[in-house]
Each structure stands twice: as structure tokens, then as C-alpha cells.
Design an enzyme around this catalytic site. Structure first.
Site, PDB file in Angstrom:
ATOM      1  N   HIS A  44       0.883  -1.156   0.148  1.00  0.00           N
ATOM      2  CA  HIS A  44      -0.127   0.010   0.005  1.00  0.00           C
ATOM      3  C   HIS A  44       0.847   1.136   0.209  1.00  0.00           C
ATOM      4  O   HIS A  44       0.955   1.747   0.933  1.00  0.00           O
ATOM      5  CB  HIS A  44      -0.809  -0.029   1.056  1.00  0.00           C
ATOM      6  CG  HIS A  44      -2.008   1.021   1.160  1.00  0.00           C
ATOM      7  ND1 HIS A  44      -3.291   0.877   1.708  1.00  0.00           N
ATOM      8  CD2 HIS A  44      -1.970   2.160   0.527  1.00  0.00           C
ATOM      9  CE1 HIS A  44      -4.008   1.807   1.597  1.00  0.00           C
ATOM     10  NE2 HIS A  44      -3.131   2.887   1.020  1.00  0.00           N
ATOM     11  N   GLU A  71      -2.496  -1.431  -3.103  1.00  0.00           N
ATOM     12  CA  GLU A  71      -3.744  -0.637  -2.549  1.00  0.00           C
ATOM     13  C   GLU A  71      -3.247   0.700  -2.642  1.00  0.00           C
ATOM     14  O   GLU A  71      -2.084   0.985  -2.715  1.00  0.00           O
ATOM     15  CB  GLU A  71      -3.849  -1.431  -0.958  1.00  0.00           C
ATOM     16  CG  GLU A  71      -4.170  -2.643  -0.709  1.00  0.00           C
ATOM     17  CD  GLU A  71      -4.416  -2.844   0.927  1.00  0.00           C
ATOM     18  OE1 GLU A  71      -5.135  -3.805   0.981  1.00  0.00           O
ATOM     19  OE2 GLU A  71      -4.226  -2.125   1.537  1.00  0.00           O
ATOM     20  N   HIS A 192      -7.955  -5.682   7.660  1.00  0.00           N
ATOM     21  CA  HIS A 192      -7.579  -4.505   8.809  1.00  0.00           C
ATOM     22  C   HIS A 192      -7.776  -5.182  10.203  1.00  0.00           C
ATOM     23  O   HIS A 192      -8.934  -5.258  10.420  1.00  0.00           O
ATOM     24  CB  HIS A 192      -8.310  -3.529   8.258  1.00  0.00           C
ATOM     25  CG  HIS A 192      -7.885  -2.200   9.152  1.00  0.00           C
ATOM     26  ND1 HIS A 192      -6.844  -1.440   8.393  1.00  0.00           N
ATOM     27  CD2 HIS A 192      -7.853  -1.546  10.233  1.00  0.00           C
ATOM     28  CE1 HIS A 192      -6.254  -0.468   9.050  1.00  0.00           C
ATOM     29  NE2 HIS A 192      -7.030  -0.469  10.112  1.00  0.00           N
ATOM     30  N   GLY A 215      -1.100  -7.388   7.590  1.00  0.00           N
ATOM     31  CA  GLY A 215       0.192  -6.898   7.797  1.00  0.00           C
ATOM     32  C   GLY A 215       0.444  -6.761   8.978  1.00  0.00           C
ATOM     33  O   GLY A 215       1.637  -7.437   9.593  1.00  0.00           O
TER      34      GLY A 215
END
EC number: 2.6.99.2
Length: 239
Positions: A44, A71, A192, A215
């Protein structure tokens, strides 16, 4: 089939950037994560390149054997250019502001439908699968389908926050959103704040889950359990 695990390597890039140089080696880490069993690599990049650098994406694209997922917010022309030049397996569109610390909400697929209908084909016409970040609201899932996306990624911060106190209540809106996605023909991702404590229950309750992107929690757990073992631990949570 169990949901696939895509590992977000932003935090590895953050550690590298904190001292300059190339330690840890981001590309080697990504290849190792694949070798340890991950089904994909997620990055991201943000405009200030505070963790993943745009140059990292070009280097990763050369060597990744599994799926690369990029992302970001497509309002940034530089992001659109990055995606089109690298042609990842998937682009995940996230409505982050330029200085946002981390993602904290999904698209309002009703109010922002005109924009999404204009930007999604830019990537689809290049042969890139499109997923958009969406909160677990049935109406927003329905509208996402009308915007033309291939997938949605359910934003799971609320689930993670309330899981400890009442997991059945925490998952309720996600089950409803997942059922709506299945009804309208959308494939389903999630991400998330998913971690080793709440991932298994989420995957069990959402049988049409295709992919999770994790992550921060995974990299944090790797400090204690080791990276190879941690990837396998998360894979086991997915069944």
C-alpha cells in the site's frame, strides 16, 4: 477452498526506511513470505513513500510468483500510473486521504458511485482485477456491484475491536454483507486488524471469503514466532 492469505509488507518497509539502506531487504522478505506459504503479497504505497516506495513496486513485480495486490487511492495520478505500468493481479481501491496514518473507512459506494464507475474501468480494461474497500453495510455492498467492481474488501476494524467482548455481535454485519455480496455476484476479500485471535472465527462465519490481507499483526507476531512459522500459523487459522 480456504481463503487465501496475502501478506501486507508495509511494516517491513517501515523498518527498512527507519535506518536507510536495505536492511531488511524488502524483496527478499517478500520472496521468503511466498516460500513460507503465503498466497500473495500486498503493498500500500502512499504519496509520501513513508513505507513502500513506488520503486519497490517495480522491483517486486519482477520477481513475485504469487499474486501482487496494490492498494491505494486512485485520486492520485501517480498511483494510477504505478498500477497500470505494473499490472498486478489485483488493485484494491481505498479512500485514504493523503496524510492518513492507516485506512479507517471504506467507500460510500452510493454517494461516490459516479467516480467509482469512471475509475474502475481504467484498471479492468488493463486486465487488472479490481477490489474496493467497503464497510459492512448491505446497501453499500449492493451499490458496489453497480459500480462495476470485481470484488469488495470488507473493512474489518470494527469486527476486531468488538470481537473480544461479543464475537457474535461483532460478526453480525459482516455475515449480512457477505451474504449480499454472494447474492449480487461479488467476490469477497477482508482486511484490517485481523489477527491470530480473531481470524479463525471470521473465516468460519464467512464461508464465501476469498482472501484476507494482513500486515501489521502478522509482522508483529513474527517478532516472537519467526516469519516462517507465523505465516503458517495464519494459514492454519484460515483452515
Amino acid at each position: 477452498m480456504p481463503a487465501k492469505l496475502s501478506v501486507n509488507i508495509n511494516k517491513i518497509a517501515t523498518l527498512r526506511n527507519s535506518r536507510g539502506g536495505n536492511n531488511p531487504d524488502l524483496v527478499k522478505a517478500a520472496l521468503d513470505i511466498e516460500r513460507f506459504g503465503a498466497d500473495g503479497i500486498t503493498v500500500h504505497p502512499r504519496p509520501d513513500e513513508r513505507h513502500i516506495r513506488y520503486s519497490d513496486v517495480y522491483e517486486l513485480k519482477k520477481v513475485i510468483h504469487t499474486e501482487l495486490n496494490i492498494e491505494g487511492n486512485p485520486v492520485e495520478d501517480s498511483f494510477v500510473k504505478l498500477v497500470l505500468e505494473n499490472k498486478p493481479a489485483q488493485v484494491t481501491l481505498v479512500p485514504d486521504s493523503r496524510d492518513q496514518l492507516t485506512s479507517n473507512h471504506g467507500w460510500d459506494t452510493i454517494k461516490e458511485a459516479t467516480y467509482l464507475k469512471s475509475i474502475i474501468p481504467v484498471f479492468k480494461n488493463a486486465g487488472i482485477r479490481v477490489s474496493i474497500f467497503v464497510d459492512p453495510v448491505v446497501e453499500l455492498v449492493t451499490a458496489a456491484k453497480e459500480c462495476g467492481t470485481d470484488r469488495i474488501e470488507l473493512y474489518t476494524e470494527s469486527y476486531a475491536k468488538h470481537f473480544i467482548n461479543d464475537r457474535e455481535a461483532a460478526i453480525k454485519n459482516y455475515v449480512a454483507a457477505a451474504k449480499e455480496a454472494e447474492r449480487v455476484g461479488l467476490r469477497l476479500n477482508a482486511g484490517h486488524d485481523l489477527d491470530m485471535n480473531n481470524l479463525q472465527y471470521f473465516a468460519q462465519q464467512i464461508p464465501n471469503l476469498d482472501e484476507v490481507s494482513i500486515g501489521h499483526a502478522l509482522i508483529s507476531d513474527a517478532l516472537y514466532f519467526g516469519l516462517q512459522n507465523t505465516v503458517q500459523l495464519y494459514k492454519r487459522q484460515l483452515g
